[in-house]
Design a protein around this motif. Sequence first.
Motif, PDB file in Angstrom:
ATOM      1  N   GLN A   1       0.839  -1.199   0.000  1.00  0.00           N
ATOM      2  CA  GLN A   1       0.000   0.000   0.000  1.00  0.00           C
ATOM      3  C   GLN A   1       0.876   1.252   0.000  1.00  0.00           C
ATOM      4  O   GLN A   1       1.739   1.420   0.863  1.00  0.00           O
ATOM      5  N   PRO A   2       0.678   2.184  -0.949  1.00  0.00           N
ATOM      6  CA  PRO A   2       1.493   3.401  -0.993  1.00  0.00           C
ATOM      7  C   PRO A   2       1.287   4.258   0.254  1.00  0.00           C
ATOM      8  O   PRO A   2       0.160   4.405   0.741  1.00  0.00           O
ATOM      9  N   ALA A   3       2.388   4.803   0.770  1.00  0.00           N
ATOM     10  CA  ALA A   3       2.299   5.618   1.987  1.00  0.00           C
ATOM     11  C   ALA A   3       3.064   6.930   1.880  1.00  0.00           C
ATOM     12  O   ALA A   3       2.586   7.960   2.353  1.00  0.00           O
ATOM     13  N   LEU A   4       4.251   6.905   1.282  1.00  0.00           N
ATOM     14  CA  LEU A   4       5.112   8.081   1.282  1.00  0.00           C
ATOM     15  C   LEU A   4       5.681   8.337  -0.109  1.00  0.00           C
ATOM     16  O   LEU A   4       5.878   7.412  -0.901  1.00  0.00           O
ATOM     17  N   VAL A   5       5.963   9.610  -0.366  1.00  0.00           N
ATOM     18  CA  VAL A   5       6.752  10.023  -1.520  1.00  0.00           C
ATOM     19  C   VAL A   5       7.955  10.778  -0.971  1.00  0.00           C
ATOM     20  O   VAL A   5       7.793  11.745  -0.215  1.00  0.00           O
ATOM     21  N   CYS A   6       9.150  10.331  -1.298  1.00  0.00           N
ATOM     22  CA  CYS A   6      10.368  10.974  -0.788  1.00  0.00           C
ATOM     23  C   CYS A   6      11.018  11.801  -1.887  1.00  0.00           C
ATOM     24  O   CYS A   6      11.402  11.273  -2.934  1.00  0.00           O
ATOM     25  N   LEU A   7      11.136  13.102  -1.652  1.00  0.00           N
ATOM     26  CA  LEU A   7      11.782  14.023  -2.581  1.00  0.00           C
ATOM     27  C   LEU A   7      13.169  14.369  -2.043  1.00  0.00           C
ATOM     28  O   LEU A   7      13.331  14.580  -0.841  1.00  0.00           O
ATOM     29  N   GLU A   8      14.161  14.424  -2.891  1.00  0.00           N
ATOM     30  CA  GLU A   8      15.523  14.763  -2.464  1.00  0.00           C
ATOM     31  C   GLU A   8      15.980  16.042  -3.167  1.00  0.00           C
ATOM     32  O   GLU A   8      15.961  16.109  -4.393  1.00  0.00           O
ATOM     33  N   ASN A   9      16.393  17.033  -2.391  1.00  0.00           N
ATOM     34  CA  ASN A   9      16.738  18.334  -2.963  1.00  0.00           C
ATOM     35  C   ASN A   9      17.729  19.066  -2.056  1.00  0.00           C
ATOM     36  O   ASN A   9      17.405  19.292  -0.894  1.00  0.00           O
ATOM     37  N   THR A  10      18.924  19.369  -2.515  1.00  0.00           N
ATOM     38  CA  THR A  10      19.441  19.024  -3.823  1.00  0.00           C
ATOM     39  C   THR A  10      19.719  17.520  -3.912  1.00  0.00           C
ATOM     40  O   THR A  10      19.850  16.864  -2.883  1.00  0.00           O
ATOM     41  N   HIS A  11      19.818  17.016  -5.150  1.00  0.00           N
ATOM     42  CA  HIS A  11      19.926  15.577  -5.352  1.00  0.00           C
ATOM     43  C   HIS A  11      21.386  15.166  -5.481  1.00  0.00           C
ATOM     44  O   HIS A  11      22.079  15.565  -6.417  1.00  0.00           O
TER      45      HIS A  11
END
Length: 239
Positions: free
Chosen positions: A130-140
């Motif tokens: 089941q989808p729970a999180l979206v992880c964004l990385e910045n700066t990458h």
Amino acid sequence: MIPIDLRSDTVTRPGPAMREAIARAEVGDDVLGDDPTVQALQARVAALLGKQAALFTPSGTMANQLDFAAQARPGNQVIVVAQAHVLRYEAGAPAALSGLQLTPVAGVHGALAWPQIEEALHEDDIHCAQPALVCLENTHNRAGCAIVLLAEMDQIAAGARPRGLRPHFDGARLWNAVVATAIAPRRWAQAADSVAVCFSKGLAAPLGSALAGTAEMVAAGRRLRACWSASWAPRGCAW
């Protein structure tokens, strides 16, 4: 001539002023909540990022993983950009500590678009994570520390939240994006429910990171931090 070490931006060392501040800092017992320096640091980070609370951690890996464990359940799906730090450089901790399934999505210079993420989400099926999180990385990191545009982060947050997905922001190198764009940390952090920042990258502190978000999430993270610090690490997890 002073040599320049380009192996990592973590190789930076504190100067005399920072060393003096460390030596003169007022200290206490953080477990009991009476270390004034830690309390002041956490309050400042929370204010900078526009969040309710923040928690000091020894490393950026721990900050990210405390958030994952606090906001997702074992067996959940976490969407990440391909080559994300949490996938490549955190010792398999999402699986070892929280039993999470990370789904990497190919991006361009560390950036994703919401339609890509939406396509990668598992369907509502008892056989699927089941989808729970979206992880964004910045700066990458692996994209040469490229800055992901604020508009792209806002687009992802706008698509994720109505679907019940909590956006997490791995902002270990957020300070670099702030300097390059003159956009305040608080504005960057609006795209995420939780944010991890690092003090040894760009700021030259000898160690330390912080996790910021809701008071409830930070309280859960504090409990997990105590649990992980006091117990044996699962086999295969090398902190």
